[in-house]
Design an enzyme around this catalytic site. Sequence first.
Site, short mmCIF file in Angstrom:
data_model
loop_
_atom_site.label_atom_id
_atom_site.label_comp_id
_atom_site.label_asym_id
_atom_site.label_seq_id
_atom_site.Cartn_x
_atom_site.Cartn_y
_atom_site.Cartn_z
N GLU A 65 7.06 28.29 40.70
CA GLU A 65 6.55 28.02 42.27
C GLU A 65 7.54 28.92 43.12
OE1 GLU A 65 5.83 23.85 44.39
OE2 GLU A 65 4.92 24.65 45.84
N ILE A 88 10.76 20.76 42.33
CA ILE A 88 10.70 19.28 42.82
C ILE A 88 8.64 19.13 43.35
CG2 ILE A 88 11.15 17.60 45.08
CD1 ILE A 88 12.61 19.25 45.58
N ASP A 89 7.40 18.47 42.79
CA ASP A 89 6.84 18.07 42.72
C ASP A 89 6.66 16.83 43.93
OD1 ASP A 89 3.50 18.45 42.77
OD2 ASP A 89 3.25 17.42 41.78
N THR A 91 8.20 18.04 47.04
CA THR A 91 8.63 17.82 48.03
C THR A 91 8.80 17.15 49.76
OG1 THR A 91 9.09 19.66 47.55
CG2 THR A 91 9.73 19.58 49.88
N ASP A 214 1.51 22.88 39.18
CA ASP A 214 1.56 21.37 39.78
C ASP A 214 1.04 20.68 38.37
OD1 ASP A 214 2.65 21.20 42.50
OD2 ASP A 214 0.55 22.00 42.31
C1 IPD Z 1 2.52 18.85 47.07
C2 IPD Z 1 2.16 17.83 45.70
C3 IPD Z 1 1.66 16.49 46.24
C4 IPD Z 1 -0.03 17.40 47.02
C5 IPD Z 1 -0.27 19.33 47.74
C6 IPD Z 1 1.31 20.20 46.70
P1 IPD Z 1 5.50 19.93 46.47
O1 IPD Z 1 3.55 19.93 46.15
O2 IPD Z 1 2.02 18.04 44.58
O3 IPD Z 1 1.43 15.77 46.13
O4 IPD Z 1 -1.05 16.63 47.55
O5 IPD Z 1 -1.19 19.42 47.53
O6 IPD Z 1 1.03 20.74 47.32
O7 IPD Z 1 4.23 21.21 47.36
O8 IPD Z 1 5.31 19.19 46.95
O9 IPD Z 1 5.35 20.85 45.15
CA CA Z 2 7.19 22.34 44.37
#
Ligand code: IPD
Ligand code: CA
Length: 259
Positions: A65, A88-89, A91, A214
């Site tokens: 990412e 980090i999923d 963040t 993701d």
């Molecule tokens: C997010 C998380 C969140 C989702 C967002 C994502 P990130 O990823 O997965 O649950 O609702 O659409 O962008 O930005 O924390 O890597």
């Molecule tokens: Ca992320």
Amino acid sequence: MKLLQVALDTAVETGKMIKERQGSAVKIVEKSSPYDLVTEVDQEAEMLIRSRINQAFPEHQILGEEGVYQGQEVSLEDSEYVWLVDPIDGTNNFIKGLPGYTVSIGLACRGELIVGVVYDPTTNELFWGEKGKGAYLNENRLQVSSVSNLTESTVATGFPSDIHQHRAQVMNQIQKLGGICLNVRVLGSAALHLVYVAAGRLEAFWEPGLNIWDTAAGTLIVQEAGGMVTSMQGEAFDLSTRGVVASNGRLHERLGSIL
Ligand code: IPD
Ligand code: CA
């Protein structure tokens, strides 16, 4: 086996580093909008993951990412092995000091997912799967739930950073589903939602507008736990799929028809 082991070791090492940094003064930067945040810990975590994969498999491609954000593109079609990485999923949870952020590492070979690892450092839960060999939480085999109606189903979704299109779509979908299913959860990490479907903690998860980093690892884990993952339109998951619907399989058609 070495592929899986490198993914497992790297996810745990990175997750522990991230957790140690939570609560320290992290610099928060907006990416595409005020709803899309990143910190230097996301970037350091991705660099750590890249260095571990590069050491073990110098010829492999890495789509991460934060690398993509900095302009590093990878052709998914032309690459033999491609690692699909979200350092980090969740963040936003990380920034706020909430639990529910994960390290997500998937691996595809010629377009097919073969390894998926999702590590939650706040609970020390390590979810993993290998193509054709099942899905596991630590050493325990995972199996999706057997619930077959929405009234008994806890479903999850996300709050996409693209507020005008995808978030508006989600709010509309919650409006439709909220009065039918047992409960709705928004835990803040798509990868965590996916592995919770695999573990039978959730019956289903959907979210439009996600990226492959993701969903890659969690999708393989759901599939290996006996569940189903499709695009929002119901097509089979592949590396070009963005939003997903993931379920224990039994609910998939009904859920798709409501969404
Ligand atoms: C997010 C998380 C969140 C989702 C967002 C994502 P990130 O990823 O997965 O649950 O609702 O659409 O962008 O930005 O924390 O890597
Ligand atoms: Ca992320």
